[in-house]
Enzyme design. Structure first.
Site, PDB file in Angstrom:
ATOM      1  N   SER A 205       0.814  -1.214   0.000  1.00  0.00           N
ATOM      2  CA  SER A 205       0.000   0.000   0.000  1.00  0.00           C
ATOM      3  C   SER A 205       0.851   1.270   0.000  1.00  0.00           C
ATOM      4  O   SER A 205       1.704   1.430  -0.861  1.00  0.00           O
ATOM      5  CB  SER A 205      -0.953  -0.061   1.194  1.00  0.00           C
ATOM      6  OG  SER A 205      -2.073   0.723   0.920  1.00  0.00           O
TER       7      SER A 205
ATOM      8  N   LYS B 226       4.112   2.142  -2.464  1.00  0.00           N
ATOM      9  CA  LYS B 226       4.503   3.353  -3.219  1.00  0.00           C
ATOM     10  C   LYS B 226       5.955   3.675  -2.849  1.00  0.00           C
ATOM     11  O   LYS B 226       6.782   4.026  -3.690  1.00  0.00           O
ATOM     12  CB  LYS B 226       3.609   4.549  -2.847  1.00  0.00           C
ATOM     13  CG  LYS B 226       2.097   4.296  -2.874  1.00  0.00           C
ATOM     14  CD  LYS B 226       1.309   5.555  -2.504  1.00  0.00           C
ATOM     15  CE  LYS B 226      -0.054   5.327  -1.835  1.00  0.00           C
ATOM     16  NZ  LYS B 226      -1.101   4.678  -2.537  1.00  0.00           N
TER      17      LYS B 226
ATOM     18  N   TRP C  17     -10.211   0.437  -4.759  1.00  0.00           N
ATOM     19  CA  TRP C  17      -9.608   1.732  -4.422  1.00  0.00           C
ATOM     20  C   TRP C  17      -8.205   1.867  -5.016  1.00  0.00           C
ATOM     21  O   TRP C  17      -7.764   2.949  -5.401  1.00  0.00           O
ATOM     22  CB  TRP C  17      -9.586   1.860  -2.895  1.00  0.00           C
ATOM     23  CG  TRP C  17      -9.203   3.194  -2.329  1.00  0.00           C
ATOM     24  CD1 TRP C  17      -8.167   3.433  -1.461  1.00  0.00           C
ATOM     25  CD2 TRP C  17      -9.839   4.466  -2.527  1.00  0.00           C
ATOM     26  NE1 TRP C  17      -8.133   4.766  -1.112  1.00  0.00           N
ATOM     27  CE2 TRP C  17      -9.154   5.427  -1.754  1.00  0.00           C
ATOM     28  CE3 TRP C  17     -10.941   4.890  -3.288  1.00  0.00           C
ATOM     29  CZ2 TRP C  17      -9.505   6.776  -1.718  1.00  0.00           C
ATOM     30  CZ3 TRP C  17     -11.293   6.245  -3.250  1.00  0.00           C
ATOM     31  CH2 TRP C  17     -10.581   7.161  -2.470  1.00  0.00           C
TER      32      TRP C  17
ATOM     33  N   HIS D  59      -7.679  -5.714   0.313  1.00  0.00           N
ATOM     34  CA  HIS D  59      -6.440  -4.945   0.419  1.00  0.00           C
ATOM     35  C   HIS D  59      -5.612  -5.463   1.598  1.00  0.00           C
ATOM     36  O   HIS D  59      -5.973  -5.242   2.759  1.00  0.00           O
ATOM     37  CB  HIS D  59      -6.854  -3.484   0.651  1.00  0.00           C
ATOM     38  CG  HIS D  59      -5.727  -2.511   0.667  1.00  0.00           C
ATOM     39  ND1 HIS D  59      -5.009  -2.183  -0.448  1.00  0.00           N
ATOM     40  CD2 HIS D  59      -5.198  -1.774   1.688  1.00  0.00           C
ATOM     41  CE1 HIS D  59      -4.104  -1.278  -0.136  1.00  0.00           C
ATOM     42  NE2 HIS D  59      -4.183  -1.022   1.158  1.00  0.00           N
TER      43      HIS D  59
HETATM   44  C1  GTR Z   1      -5.411   4.376   1.970  1.00  0.00           C
HETATM   45  C2  GTR Z   1      -4.872   5.236   0.868  1.00  0.00           C
HETATM   46  C3  GTR Z   1      -4.127   4.398  -0.120  1.00  0.00           C
HETATM   47  C4  GTR Z   1      -3.221   3.360   0.525  1.00  0.00           C
HETATM   48  C5  GTR Z   1      -3.743   2.842   1.838  1.00  0.00           C
HETATM   49  C6  GTR Z   1      -2.718   2.132   2.751  1.00  0.00           C
HETATM   50  O1  GTR Z   1      -6.159   5.095   2.889  1.00  0.00           O
HETATM   51  O2  GTR Z   1      -5.948   5.869   0.251  1.00  0.00           O
HETATM   52  O3  GTR Z   1      -3.405   5.233  -1.009  1.00  0.00           O
HETATM   53  O4  GTR Z   1      -1.940   3.806   0.627  1.00  0.00           O
HETATM   54  O5  GTR Z   1      -4.311   3.813   2.619  1.00  0.00           O
HETATM   55  O6  GTR Z   1      -1.589   2.550   2.887  1.00  0.00           O
HETATM   56  O7  GTR Z   1      -3.150   1.157   3.387  1.00  0.00           O
END
Ligand code: GTR
Length: 396
Positions: free
Chosen positions: A233, A237, A324, A375
């Site tokens: 996540s 990045k 997402w 996720h």
């Molecule tokens: C979310 C965000 C994502 C992702 C995620 C995470 O809220 O919108 O970009 O990075 O968090 O890090 O779990």
């Protein structure tokens, strides 16, 4: 100079209007053109406009081993290394290595969300002062709470080490105008916050992964030529940006990194540039705000970030319920970066069709899978990364 580079690169990037969403496969005439002209321009774009540059004045970074011991009933060796940045910011590097391993150990290096002590139920791991504590004062602060995301036993049994640091030790993940964390160590005289083209939190996290790499190069137990940088996540990045800038990372793995990671921004599917800049104003550089609700102005989309990693192996992973993060946008970015791998004689993704769930693709240098589920980073994801690393690092 920058304008000239940009112009030359624009001429070299044959944009095809037939591609959806304005994000295109990267078509560059030759490896030489890529290395000499286009790659530097792409790098400069991500530095100046997306993640921000690392400011030129660099503080000193020191390391010292603070503890060594055993974990998992003696099957695993644990080492903790204190990294001190600018004389005062302390971050602990946690290293787990298979105890029986002969010779130097290849490792997966990644940042963790909630503290080193959460990656395994190991009572000896030092708990960072910055890490979240247990709900009640005095209770054990959730040791091993993120163990399912790290699978230390599985990785060490497969012959890999695990190296991690806690994001909050480098830069706490909230917008405080960059007063805490490492940014102030880099300010010029009189400066109180990063300039518009200077790094945000993701840039700082990525920089710290390179500093961990500085340490790994010196540790005789580590095979520093085989370090895979990985993240889930927001930390995915981070892993991509670290891997793009630092070629010492022999492999890069993005797990559900989404917007500002592997996903194409111009699709505007799931999280958008506007949403990420609004909810996490500290992650990117201020210049990135120019692209909120204005993705068409991005000079290149996120396939450019993945291409910066070529020819080193890259694996992009998505999850089927993670709309997402735009799984298809992540797949397409990996596909669109693939022509750059081919310039180096490496195979990228070849099929333009999104694979079915739980069906990894990519028998060359670009891997991709869509895991069934939400996720997260799971043992199944790690099993694919182990296979990918086994093949590239050891030809197994
Ligand atoms: C979310 C965000 C994502 C992702 C995620 C995470 O809220 O919108 O970009 O990075 O968090 O890090 O779990």
């Amino acid at each position: 100079m920058r304008l000239l580079l940009t112009f030359v690169a624009l001429c070299l990037l044959h944009t095809s209007t037939a591609q959806p969403y304005g994000a295109n496969p990267l078509e560059v005439a030759s490896k030489r053109e890529w290395q000499k002209k286009v790659r530097p321009a792409v790098m400069e774009f991500f530095q100046q406009e997306v993640y921000g540059i690392v400011p030129p004045s660099q503080p000193e970074v020191d390391f010292h081993i603070i503890d060594e011991g055993e974990a998992f009933g003696g099957k695993v060796k644990r080492r903790e290394v204190e990294m001190t940045i600018g004389g005062s910011t302390k971050a602990l590097i946690l290293i787990y290595l298979p105890a029986q391993h002969k010779g130097k150990v290849p490792v997966f290096l990644g940042m963790n969300f909630k503290g080193n002590h959460q990656i395994a139920a190991d009572p000896e791991v030092t708990i960072s002062d910055n890490a979240p504590r247990g709900k009640e004062l005095g209770t054990d602060p959730e040791r091993g709470a993120a163990a399912s995301r790290w699978t230390v036993e599985m990785l060490t049994e497969a012959g890999y080490g695990v190296v991690t640091i806690y994001r909050g030790d480098i830069d706490p993940d909230f917008d405080d105008g960059f007063r805490n964390g490492i940014h102030p160590h880099f300010y010029a005289e009189g400066q109180t916050s990063p300039y518009a083209h200077e790094w945000g939190t993701i840039g700082a996290w990525a920089w710290s992964l390179s500093r961990v790499m500085d340490y790994l190069e010196k540790d005789n137990d580590i095979d520093h030529k085989h370090v895979a940088v990985i993240g889930h996540s927001r930390l995915g990045k981070t892993a991509l940006w670290a891997g793009a800038q630092d070629s010492r990372f022999a492999m890069v793995i993005s797990n559900d990194s989404g917007c500002g990671g592997a996903a194409l921004s111009m699709r505007k599917h799931g999280e958008t540039v506007a949403a990420i800049n609004r909810n996490f104003p500290h992650w990117f550089c201020d210049n990135y705000n120019k692209y909120s609700n204005n993705e068409e102005e991005l000079w290149i989309d996120q396939q450019g970030l993945l291409a910066l990693i070529a020819p080193r192996p890259i694996y992009v992973a998505s999850a089927s319920l993670d709309d997402w993060a735009d799984p298809e946008g992540e797949f397409l970015a990996a596909l669109y970066a693939s022509p750059i791998y081919e310039l180096y004689g490496k195979k990228g993704l070849t099929s333009p069709t999104m694979p079915a769930v739980n069906t990894p693709v990519g028998d060359g240098h670009v891997g991709y899978h869509l895991r069934e589920g939400k996720h997260d980073i799971t043992a199944w994801d790690w099993a694919q990364y182990i296979k990918f690393a086994d093949r590239h690092f050891f030809g197994r």
